[in-house]
Write a protein that holds these residues in place. Structure first.
Motif, mmCIF file in Angstrom:
data_model
loop_
_atom_site.group_PDB
_atom_site.id
_atom_site.type_symbol
_atom_site.label_atom_id
_atom_site.label_comp_id
_atom_site.label_asym_id
_atom_site.label_seq_id
_atom_site.Cartn_x
_atom_site.Cartn_y
_atom_site.Cartn_z
ATOM 1 N N LEU A 237 6.255 -15.758 -18.732
ATOM 2 C CA LEU A 237 6.257 -16.421 -20.039
ATOM 3 C C LEU A 237 6.904 -17.785 -19.853
ATOM 4 C CD1 LEU A 237 7.508 -13.491 -22.342
ATOM 5 C CD2 LEU A 237 5.176 -14.382 -22.222
ATOM 6 N N GLU A 238 6.290 -18.813 -20.419
ATOM 7 C CA GLU A 238 6.820 -20.156 -20.196
ATOM 8 C C GLU A 238 6.764 -20.984 -21.477
ATOM 9 O OE1 GLU A 238 6.285 -23.926 -17.092
ATOM 10 O OE2 GLU A 238 5.062 -22.108 -16.895
ATOM 11 N N ASP A 239 7.957 -21.481 -21.872
ATOM 12 C CA ASP A 239 8.086 -22.415 -22.985
ATOM 13 C C ASP A 239 7.424 -21.881 -24.255
ATOM 14 O OD1 ASP A 239 9.062 -24.713 -24.150
ATOM 15 O OD2 ASP A 239 7.235 -25.861 -23.753
ATOM 16 N N VAL A 240 7.788 -20.635 -24.607
ATOM 17 C CA VAL A 240 7.225 -20.010 -25.807
ATOM 18 C C VAL A 240 8.158 -20.269 -26.985
ATOM 19 C CG1 VAL A 240 6.582 -17.837 -26.904
ATOM 20 C CG2 VAL A 240 6.035 -18.240 -24.498
ATOM 21 N N SER A 241 7.633 -20.857 -28.052
ATOM 22 C CA SER A 241 8.416 -21.125 -29.256
ATOM 23 C C SER A 241 7.598 -20.752 -30.490
ATOM 24 C CB SER A 241 8.818 -22.603 -29.338
ATOM 25 O OG SER A 241 9.669 -22.975 -28.284
ATOM 26 N N PHE A 242 8.203 -20.009 -31.387
ATOM 27 C CA PHE A 242 7.592 -19.723 -32.690
ATOM 28 C C PHE A 242 8.670 -19.164 -33.604
ATOM 29 C CE2 PHE A 242 6.957 -15.846 -30.201
ATOM 30 C CZ PHE A 242 7.406 -14.857 -31.065
#
Length: 652
Positions: free
Chosen positions: A398-403
């Motif tokens: 997982l890479e640079d996941v934003s929510f």
């Protein structure tokens, strides 16, 4: 997995130093009274067992032949009877008393020693299981169930056997050798030297055996774990085996594992076949030499060879009895060594399990989660599975996941298999921790929260439902054990499960078998939903909860899920896109990154990966074009707020 392959279990097992010493220092305190009673009782029993042959020899020389005065070692002459009749009956009562004492103290040491052994092993087994439950999911991703069961069961039993038998037999052997040596030297030191001349050779053979057999015991313990794993897998998947007609294949795998165990066991036994007969031969030769030298001495009346002095018939008989008692415990040294080596290897495995550190730990003063609103944030999260040796991730999945999910919202995660959807939500439950970034609940990093309170407020319904071998009510109540029957029934009704439960032979008190085998997949799923209903969590995770059931059952389950998700922050993982079209927001993941986001209509209009997946499922597109993935990535880079897709992947 072997140590060479990087198994955490084997890595830490190899680091265990002085395992049996550690066992005693960590688990004997608080139970030493039982060990002490057992040791003292053992010593008294063994000393008492040496009296009959000693008294018999004295009685023969003093009472029956009259060649010697009636004396006993360490007993004042003033205590000795004077007449032959008194000496005879005195000898008889000592012999009877010694047998009674031996029996009584054998019982005492047996009860006390077993009490000590079983108390220690109860605590070791419990601590091992507690430690296992605290281990990270990474351990269970890597470690096979059968091998863990081997540690908790077989290895614990080996330690119990060592504490129960080998330890006491070692004391028995030491007392017997020392006591016999003292008695023999007090009677005739020259013949005693002849009798005990084999002892150094016996100890030398024992040291050689222990050094040679230790690595073979380690291999045998590993092969036991491998065999247990094969058996556990074959039995757990018996339905798949039968439906695919692969009985012969599984039998061959069990045969291979069993043959490896046989081969490693024979490696131990081959050394034992040298050691045990060798010990018995040396001990037997000691008896034979004693008989020959002592017999010639008594028979001819002259000291044979280079010996001097005299030897009475009673003394010779005492020597023969004592030597025989010396032979028997020495022949058991092989069993003691066998139990010792087994226990040492098992102890390494147990402490190897206990020493594996947990990466998912609480801060010193964790925040207790109480009545959370359910606001969830992922802030630039990276994640990769940690390497066993250094704890660093080999690659990012997982890479640079934003929510962000507002309280009460429903957020759906869709995308190809292996995109990281399930892994992403496991970070919320702290089954794993991110390598970088933060996962927050109501503004708090989940790493600052109490693990127990965090997980109590998150409900998890997965595609693979697990049910315990118990009643329906017990399975619904699991995790909320204090709930009454009324609450259980209410949860079952909300999960559309009450009707089929009532139709079972004993209703809510029906036992459903291991893993709920007596129920259908849809019934199992509805019990899982009822369990979550009873939990009443503020945050809900639905991981492919309806993917493995028929259309009618899916309708019932979906209706219960709609009730369950009302007024809760809900995360839905789905391959069947029709189940998430009403979600407040849909995140499309691929290769560990969010490549699209929006509601259903927005994503259809965007005509990206989601739209193509929807078209395939709706029958509007026959198949997903091979070149589409790359084009979707390129278009995703052009859209504001979307991340580039990396080339790595993980398994959901």
């Amino acid at each position: 997995m072997s140590a060479e392959e990087g198994s955490a279990f084997d890595v830490y097992r190899q680091r265990v130093e002085r395992p049996l010493y550690r066992l005693f220092t960590e688990y004997a305190p608080g139970r030493l009274q039982w060990l002490t009673i057992g040791m003292v009782g053992n010593v008294i029993a063994r000393i008492a067992s040496l009296l009959p042959p000693l008294v018999l020899g004295v009685a023969i020389d003093s009472v029956l032949t009259g060649d010697q005065p009636y004396t006993l070692p360490l007993v004042p002459n003033s205590w000795m009877p004077v007449t032959d009749a008194e000496q005879f009956w005195f000898s008889a009562w000592i012999i009877v008393g010694s047998f009674v004492t031996t029996s009584a103290f054998t019982y005492i040491y047996g009860v006390a020693a077993n009490n000590f052994a079983h108390r220690v092993m109860h605590t070791v087994r419990t601590d091992s299981f507690e430690t296992m439950q605290r281990l990270d999911m990474t351990f269970f991703d890597d470690k096979q169930t059968g091998e863990v069961m081997s540690v908790l069961n077989n290895d614990a039993n080996n330690l119990e056997n060592f504490l129960d038998n080998a330890l006491q037999n070692s004391v028995r052997l030491s007392v017997m050798i020392l006591g016999i040596a003292l008695i023999l030297f007090s009677l005739n030191w020259q013949l005693a030297l002849v009798t005990l001349v084999a002892v150094p050779a016996l100890f030398g053979l024992t040291i050689w055996f222990m050094r040679a057999v230790e690595p073979r015991y380690v291999k045998r313990r590993a092969s036991v774990g491998n065999l247990n794993t094969r058996l556990e897998n074959a039995l757990s998947g018996v339905e798949l085996v039968k439906t695919t007609g692969t009985e012969a294949y599984e039998t061959e795998r069990i045969e291979d594992a069993s043959w490896r165990y046989f081969r490693d066991t024979m490696g131990v036994l081959r050394l034992s076949y040298i050691y045990r007969p060798g010990m018995e031969l040396l001990a037997g030769l000691s008896f034979a030499v004693t008989f020959i030298v002592g017999g010639l001495w008594v028979f001819t009346g002259e000291a044979p060879f280079m010996l001097t002095g005299t030897l009475q018939a009673g003394e010779f008989i005492t020597f023969l009895f004592m030597t025989q008692r010396f032979v028997t415990p020495l022949s058991q040294v092989s069993n003691i060594v066998d139990q010792y080596e087994n226990a040492k290897a098992s102890c390494e495995r147990i402490f190897g399990l206990m020493d594996i550190p947990s990466q998912i730990t609480e801060v010193e003063d964790p925040i207790e989660v109480e009545d959370p609103a359910g606001h969830v944030e992922y802030d630039h999260v990276d994640f990769g599975y940690a390497d066993v040796q250094d704890g660093e991730p080999e690659s990012l999945v997982l890479e640079d996941v934003s929510f962000e999910a507002e309280p009460g919202e429903t957020l759906a995660l869709v995308g190809p298999t292996g995109a990281g959807k399930s892994t992403l939500l496991k970070l919320l439950m702290r089954l794993y921790d991110p390598v970088d970034g933060e996962v927050r609940v109501d503004g708090h990093d989940v790493r600052e929260l109490s693990l127990e309170s965090l997980r109590q407020h998150i409900g998890y319904v997965s595609q693979t439902t697990f049910l315990f071998d118990g009643t329906v009510a017990e399975n619904i109540r699991y995790g909320r054990f204090e709930a009454d029957r009324e609450a259980v029934v209410k949860a079952a009704k909300a999960a559309e499960a009450h009707e089929f439960i009532e139709a079972l032979p004993k209703g809510y008190d029906t036992r459903i078998g291991e893993r709920g085998v007596k129920l259908s997949g849809g019934q199992q799923q509805r019990l899982s939903i009822a369990r979550t209903m009873l939990q009443d969590p503020e945050i809900l995770i639905l991981d492919e909860a309806t993917s493995a059931v028929d259309t009618e059952t899916e309708m019932l389950i979906q209706r219960s899920l709609d009730r369950l998700s009302e007024n809760r922050t809900t995360f839905v993982i789905a391959h069947r896109l029709s189940t998430v079209r009403e979600a407040d927001e849909i995140l499309v993941l691929e290769d560990g990154q969010i490549v699209e986001r929006g509601d259903h209509d927005e994503l259809i209009e965007y005509d990206g990966l989601y739209a193509k997946l929807w078209g395939v499922q709706a029958g509007e597109i026959d198949d997903l074009p091979e070149e589409f993935v790359q084009r979707a990535r390129e278009r995703a880079r052009e859209r504001p707020g979307l991340s580039d897709a990396p080339d790595s992947s993980d398994d959901d």
